[in-house]
Design a protein around this motif. Structure first.
Motif, PDB file in Angstrom:
ATOM      1  N   ALA A   6       0.819  -1.211   0.000  1.00 34.10           N
ATOM      2  CA  ALA A   6       0.000   0.000   0.000  1.00 34.10           C
ATOM      3  C   ALA A   6       0.847   1.253   0.000  1.00 34.10           C
ATOM      4  N   GLN A   7       2.091   1.155   0.490  1.00 33.62           N
ATOM      5  CA  GLN A   7       2.949   2.322   0.599  1.00 33.62           C
ATOM      6  C   GLN A   7       3.714   2.622  -0.682  1.00 33.62           C
ATOM      7  N   VAL A   8       3.567   1.802  -1.700  1.00 28.09           N
ATOM      8  CA  VAL A   8       4.255   2.037  -2.959  1.00 28.09           C
ATOM      9  C   VAL A   8       3.346   2.845  -3.873  1.00 28.09           C
ATOM     10  N   PRO A   9       3.663   4.104  -4.109  1.00 26.13           N
ATOM     11  CA  PRO A   9       2.791   4.946  -4.940  1.00 26.13           C
ATOM     12  C   PRO A   9       2.938   4.626  -6.417  1.00 26.13           C
ATOM     13  N   ILE A  10       2.064   5.192  -7.210  1.00 25.06           N
ATOM     14  CA  ILE A  10       2.148   5.139  -8.663  1.00 25.06           C
ATOM     15  C   ILE A  10       2.038   6.571  -9.170  1.00 25.06           C
ATOM     16  N   GLN A  11       2.872   6.916 -10.126  1.00 27.59           N
ATOM     17  CA  GLN A  11       2.864   8.260 -10.692  1.00 27.59           C
ATOM     18  C   GLN A  11       1.449   8.668 -11.109  1.00 27.59           C
ATOM     19  N   ASP A  12       1.012   9.818 -10.631  1.00 26.16           N
ATOM     20  CA  ASP A  12      -0.318  10.326 -10.993  1.00 26.16           C
ATOM     21  C   ASP A  12      -0.438  10.471 -12.506  1.00 26.16           C
ATOM     22  N   ASN A  13      -1.571  10.023 -13.032  1.00 27.83           N
ATOM     23  CA  ASN A  13      -1.855  10.177 -14.464  1.00 27.83           C
ATOM     24  C   ASN A  13      -0.711   9.626 -15.320  1.00 27.83           C
ATOM     25  N   PHE A  14      -0.233   8.450 -14.947  1.00 30.67           N
ATOM     26  CA  PHE A  14       0.884   7.843 -15.676  1.00 30.67           C
ATOM     27  C   PHE A  14       0.566   7.760 -17.166  1.00 30.67           C
ATOM     28  N   ASP A  15       1.535   8.201 -17.982  1.00 29.16           N
ATOM     29  CA  ASP A  15       1.369   8.233 -19.428  1.00 29.16           C
ATOM     30  C   ASP A  15       2.403   7.309 -20.065  1.00 29.16           C
ATOM     31  N   ALA A  16       1.950   6.120 -20.490  1.00 27.61           N
ATOM     32  CA  ALA A  16       2.866   5.136 -21.066  1.00 27.61           C
ATOM     33  C   ALA A  16       3.483   5.615 -22.369  1.00 27.61           C
ATOM     34  N   VAL A  17       2.777   6.470 -23.087  1.00 29.33           N
ATOM     35  CA  VAL A  17       3.324   7.005 -24.343  1.00 29.33           C
ATOM     36  C   VAL A  17       4.582   7.821 -24.052  1.00 29.33           C
ATOM     37  N   LYS A  18       4.519   8.673 -23.034  1.00 28.97           N
ATOM     38  CA  LYS A  18       5.674   9.489 -22.670  1.00 28.97           C
ATOM     39  C   LYS A  18       6.796   8.659 -22.050  1.00 28.97           C
ATOM     40  N   PHE A  19       6.426   7.514 -21.474  1.00 30.77           N
ATOM     41  CA  PHE A  19       7.413   6.663 -20.805  1.00 30.77           C
ATOM     42  C   PHE A  19       8.251   5.871 -21.807  1.00 30.77           C
ATOM     43  N   GLN A  20       7.790   5.790 -23.038  1.00 29.37           N
ATOM     44  CA  GLN A  20       8.514   5.057 -24.069  1.00 29.37           C
ATOM     45  C   GLN A  20       9.902   5.655 -24.323  1.00 29.37           C
TER      46      GLN A  20
END
Length: 230
Positions: A21-35
């Motif tokens: 539960a303590q591991v966050p995820i980037q808000d509004n994660f954008d896989a296109v930009k992560f490429q």
């Protein structure tokens, strides 16, 4: 005796749930930009194979491509002593929310991107489960092969929240990995599998010796599907 075992099991499950539960995820994660191309400049983990080999590791190259179904095709290029590059192809399967993935073939039950600005850095979290052994990993991805202070700081702050400390980490020295991109990497002599000695990816560990290995440490404040032939 049975009551003691039950209580111990519940405590273990509680600790795992709290850690997850303590591991966050980037808000509004954008896989296109992560490429695109990334370099892994630092890693920290409680995995014993990683601890045994971390001082000998060199900086891998990563190529991320978004697939039509939302999965990520990920190609890792690991430097070899002869100046070449050995490659592992794998797939991160999209999870329930954006920015969360898994890779059962490499025992990676939970993969997350807690922090990224896409242009400079990303902190990537991995959780592996092999039999009864659970391990956690944090890796610092950067767009250029240099330490990015903001990313290092975020990884440093997240580490204790997932049960890790700086002594369990390492900075990975810069190394040329020719042929890391598709079609350029020489085919390995044998197929690479989870647990093989290829690089600091959860499930695989590099044993490529670095002449500066004694000086490399992770200091945050300073700043496959089955493996396939190429």
């Amino acid at each position: 005796m049975l009551q003691t075992l039950l209580i111990s099991s519940l405590l273990v499950l509680l600790r795992m749930s709290l850690g997850w539960a303590q591991v966050p995820i980037q808000d509004n994660f954008d896989a296109v930009k992560f490429q695109g191309i990334w370099y892994i400049v630092g890693a920290v983990s409680d995995d014993q194979s990683f601890q045994d080999s971390k001082d000998d590791m060199k900086m891998p190259m990563v190529l991320v491509t978004l697939l039509a179904n939302g999965d990520l095709d990920v190609k890792f290029g690991y430097p070899t002593p002869d100046g070449g590059c050995q490659k592992i192809d794998t797939t991160f399967s999209k999870g329930a929310v954006d920015g969360q993935f898994s890779n059962p073939a490499m025992a990676q039950t939970d993969i997350r991107v807690p922090f990224t600005d896409y242009k400079n850095f990303a902190v990537v979290y991995f959780e592996t489960q092999k039999g009864d052994v659970r391990n956690v990993w944090l890796q610092l991805y950067v767009r250029v092969p240099e330490l990015f202070p903001e990313g290092a700081q975020k990884m440093q702050l997240l580490a204790p929240r997932v049960g890790l400390n700086p002594s369990q980490g390492a900075m990975l020295p810069k190394s040329v990995c020719r042929g890391a991109l598709p079609g350029e990497c020489p085919e390995p002599s044998e197929p690479l599998r989870a647990g093989s000695t290829a690089g600091p990816s959860p499930g695989v560990v590099s044993r490529v010796k670095s002449p500066d290995s004694d000086k490399q440490r992770w200091v945050g404040s300073t700043g496959p599907r089955r493996a396939q032939r190429a």
